[in-house]
Design a protein around this motif. Sequence first.
Motif, PDB file in Angstrom:
ATOM      1  N   LYS A 267       0.702  -1.087  -0.015  1.00  0.00           N
ATOM      2  CA  LYS A 267       0.212   0.026  -0.103  1.00  0.00           C
ATOM      3  C   LYS A 267       0.867   1.218  -0.064  1.00  0.00           C
ATOM      4  N   GLU A 268       1.959   1.004   0.886  1.00  0.00           N
ATOM      5  CA  GLU A 268       2.675   1.989   0.751  1.00  0.00           C
ATOM      6  C   GLU A 268       3.297   2.945  -0.569  1.00  0.00           C
ATOM      7  N   ALA A 269       3.941   1.586  -1.120  1.00  0.00           N
ATOM      8  CA  ALA A 269       4.386   1.742  -2.498  1.00  0.00           C
ATOM      9  C   ALA A 269       3.580   2.379  -3.389  1.00  0.00           C
ATOM     10  N   LEU A 270       2.140   1.968  -3.538  1.00  0.00           N
ATOM     11  CA  LEU A 270       1.233   2.084  -4.368  1.00  0.00           C
ATOM     12  C   LEU A 270       0.584   3.804  -4.063  1.00  0.00           C
ATOM     13  N   THR A 271       0.799   4.151  -2.933  1.00  0.00           N
ATOM     14  CA  THR A 271       0.477   5.372  -2.516  1.00  0.00           C
ATOM     15  C   THR A 271       1.498   6.385  -3.077  1.00  0.00           C
ATOM     16  N   ALA A 272       2.608   5.792  -3.000  1.00  0.00           N
ATOM     17  CA  ALA A 272       3.883   6.900  -3.423  1.00  0.00           C
ATOM     18  C   ALA A 272       3.861   6.933  -4.996  1.00  0.00           C
ATOM     19  N   ALA A 273       3.433   5.643  -5.613  1.00  0.00           N
ATOM     20  CA  ALA A 273       3.413   5.670  -7.021  1.00  0.00           C
ATOM     21  C   ALA A 273       2.241   6.739  -7.429  1.00  0.00           C
ATOM     22  N   GLY A 274       1.082   6.601  -6.641  1.00  0.00           N
ATOM     23  CA  GLY A 274      -0.138   7.381  -6.815  1.00  0.00           C
ATOM     24  C   GLY A 274       0.162   9.135  -6.555  1.00  0.00           C
ATOM     25  N   ALA A 275       0.954   9.244  -5.714  1.00  0.00           N
ATOM     26  CA  ALA A 275       1.466  10.520  -5.355  1.00  0.00           C
ATOM     27  C   ALA A 275       2.181  11.336  -6.501  1.00  0.00           C
ATOM     28  N   GLU A 276       2.900  10.616  -7.112  1.00  0.00           N
ATOM     29  CA  GLU A 276       3.610  10.907  -8.417  1.00  0.00           C
ATOM     30  C   GLU A 276       2.835  11.131  -9.430  1.00  0.00           C
ATOM     31  N   ALA A 277       1.941  10.428  -9.567  1.00  0.00           N
ATOM     32  CA  ALA A 277       0.844  10.463 -10.723  1.00  0.00           C
ATOM     33  C   ALA A 277      -0.356  11.439 -10.498  1.00  0.00           C
ATOM     34  N   GLY A 278      -0.341  12.070  -8.931  1.00  0.00           N
ATOM     35  CA  GLY A 278      -1.400  13.254  -8.819  1.00  0.00           C
ATOM     36  C   GLY A 278      -2.695  12.553  -8.488  1.00  0.00           C
ATOM     37  N   LEU A 279      -2.542  11.236  -7.741  1.00  0.00           N
ATOM     38  CA  LEU A 279      -3.987  10.539  -7.302  1.00  0.00           C
ATOM     39  C   LEU A 279      -3.842  10.686  -5.959  1.00  0.00           C
ATOM     40  N   LYS A 280      -5.140  10.724  -5.590  1.00  0.00           N
ATOM     41  CA  LYS A 280      -5.371  10.830  -3.910  1.00  0.00           C
ATOM     42  C   LYS A 280      -5.598   9.268  -3.529  1.00  0.00           C
ATOM     43  N   PRO A 281      -4.815   8.961  -2.703  1.00  0.00           N
ATOM     44  CA  PRO A 281      -5.006   7.305  -2.210  1.00  0.00           C
ATOM     45  C   PRO A 281      -6.501   6.915  -1.737  1.00  0.00           C
ATOM     46  N   GLY A 282      -7.095   8.143  -1.407  1.00  0.00           N
ATOM     47  CA  GLY A 282      -8.526   7.766  -0.416  1.00  0.00           C
ATOM     48  C   GLY A 282      -9.641   7.493  -1.636  1.00  0.00           C
ATOM     49  N   LEU A 283      -9.258   7.754  -3.167  1.00  0.00           N
ATOM     50  CA  LEU A 283     -10.239   7.708  -4.041  1.00  0.00           C
ATOM     51  C   LEU A 283     -10.531   6.266  -4.571  1.00  0.00           C
ATOM     52  N   ARG A 284     -11.867   6.004  -5.033  1.00  0.00           N
ATOM     53  CA  ARG A 284     -12.067   4.754  -5.592  1.00  0.00           C
ATOM     54  C   ARG A 284     -11.829   4.545  -6.976  1.00  0.00           C
ATOM     55  N   ALA A 285     -11.990   3.398  -7.631  1.00  0.00           N
ATOM     56  CA  ALA A 285     -11.404   3.139  -8.884  1.00  0.00           C
ATOM     57  C   ALA A 285     -12.499   4.015  -9.731  1.00  0.00           C
ATOM     58  N   GLU A 286     -13.704   3.970  -9.436  1.00  0.00           N
ATOM     59  CA  GLU A 286     -14.794   4.567 -10.405  1.00  0.00           C
ATOM     60  C   GLU A 286     -14.689   6.325 -10.311  1.00  0.00           C
ATOM     61  N   GLN A 287     -13.801   6.855  -9.394  1.00  0.00           N
ATOM     62  CA  GLN A 287     -13.437   8.138  -9.418  1.00  0.00           C
ATOM     63  C   GLN A 287     -12.239   8.464 -10.078  1.00  0.00           C
ATOM     64  N   LEU A 288     -11.625   7.760 -10.669  1.00  0.00           N
ATOM     65  CA  LEU A 288     -10.618   7.993 -11.363  1.00  0.00           C
ATOM     66  C   LEU A 288     -10.690   8.275 -12.672  1.00  0.00           C
ATOM     67  N   GLU A 289     -10.156   9.324 -13.737  1.00  0.00           N
ATOM     68  CA  GLU A 289     -10.473   9.456 -14.937  1.00  0.00           C
ATOM     69  C   GLU A 289      -9.773   8.459 -15.893  1.00  0.00           C
ATOM     70  N   PRO A 290      -9.870   8.189 -17.166  1.00  0.00           N
ATOM     71  CA  PRO A 290      -9.192   7.482 -17.929  1.00  0.00           C
ATOM     72  C   PRO A 290      -7.591   7.719 -17.968  1.00  0.00           C
ATOM     73  N   LYS A 291      -7.357   9.177 -18.451  1.00  0.00           N
ATOM     74  CA  LYS A 291      -6.032   9.444 -18.235  1.00  0.00           C
ATOM     75  C   LYS A 291      -5.450   9.463 -16.995  1.00  0.00           C
ATOM     76  N   GLU A 292      -5.808   9.422 -15.815  1.00  0.00           N
ATOM     77  CA  GLU A 292      -5.225   9.143 -14.577  1.00  0.00           C
ATOM     78  C   GLU A 292      -4.701   7.829 -14.429  1.00  0.00           C
TER      79      GLU A 292
END
Length: 325
Positions: A267-292
């Motif tokens: 989870k820590e590694a995924l959260t870090a990857a998401g941060a670099e991509a500009g994604l908040k870790p508390g979002l669900r899959a259906e809240q992410l845009e395709p480009k994200e």
Amino acid sequence: MSATGSTPEPRTAESGRGLVRRTPRQVSVARLAESGHVPRRGLGQNFLIDDNIIRVILAQLEGRPEDVVVEVGAGMGVLTRALVAVAGHVHAFEIDPSLVDSLHVSLGQPEGGLPPNLTLHLTDVLAADLEGLEPKPTLCASNLPYSIAAPFLAEAVWRLPTVRRYVVMVQREVAERLVAPSGSKTYGSLSAWMRLHTTLRNARPLSRTIFRPVPRVDSTLLTLERTAVDPLVECRPWFVRGVIDAAFGSRRKTWVNAMAAAGGLSKEALTAAGAEAGLKPGLRAEQLEPKEYVALARELLARGWTPPMPRTPSVPRTPLGRPDS
């Protein structure tokens, strides 16, 4: 699916996005009756009997004489014949060998044989070598069998990059999933994947009465336009699709928790990857845009993440994974 070369003007035409209800030409019904063919529900066979809808399909397709059209589910050959009349070449797929005689009746030339600009593929399109089709398809027009509509389109958008437009009849629920916006109840992995490749040009509800047998579900005529595809999606489609599938693996979880459950990274590694991509870790899959998802895929690729094996092996025929969650 025209039975006589040209298709006449519809007697009635409803404007806008209303239901298509036109007076059917009985030649299509007669051909179905004469053939003695019993539609096989297991193959999703619901034959189009209203020839006037062909004119709508051809208008949406906007084909040119040099275009190459791929059709899935040739059936009785009615749409196939109309496509052959306007396209430079047609690749028609049909899995049911019992329809061969009917196809030859619909498509046969006075001197015998099939039209020279038609290649008839008597095989399962999901197992076919789409990349090897020659000449390369530039358009797709089909009355898609319900059972393969979603997996075929999910495959075609990356395996047939030369197709610039799809005009396809699909089950209404599938149509909604194909074009659903993020944040909606119908938005899933299929929606995100398709929106990375296409944009909706037109959606037209269809009356159940234009098919035989009359289906138990509603249908929609979709026109999808190919859009510019991100280089990562083009080069590593299986990887990007794997990221999307993993995130949608547990819809009630956040994308971080869902992907952690799929394995490969903490989870820590995924959260870090998401941060670099500009994604908040508390979002669900259906809240992410395709480009994200593409941005996330780039970060995960750099970290050596490997997509999990498909959880539904009966559907995919390629490394893409599940067509939807």
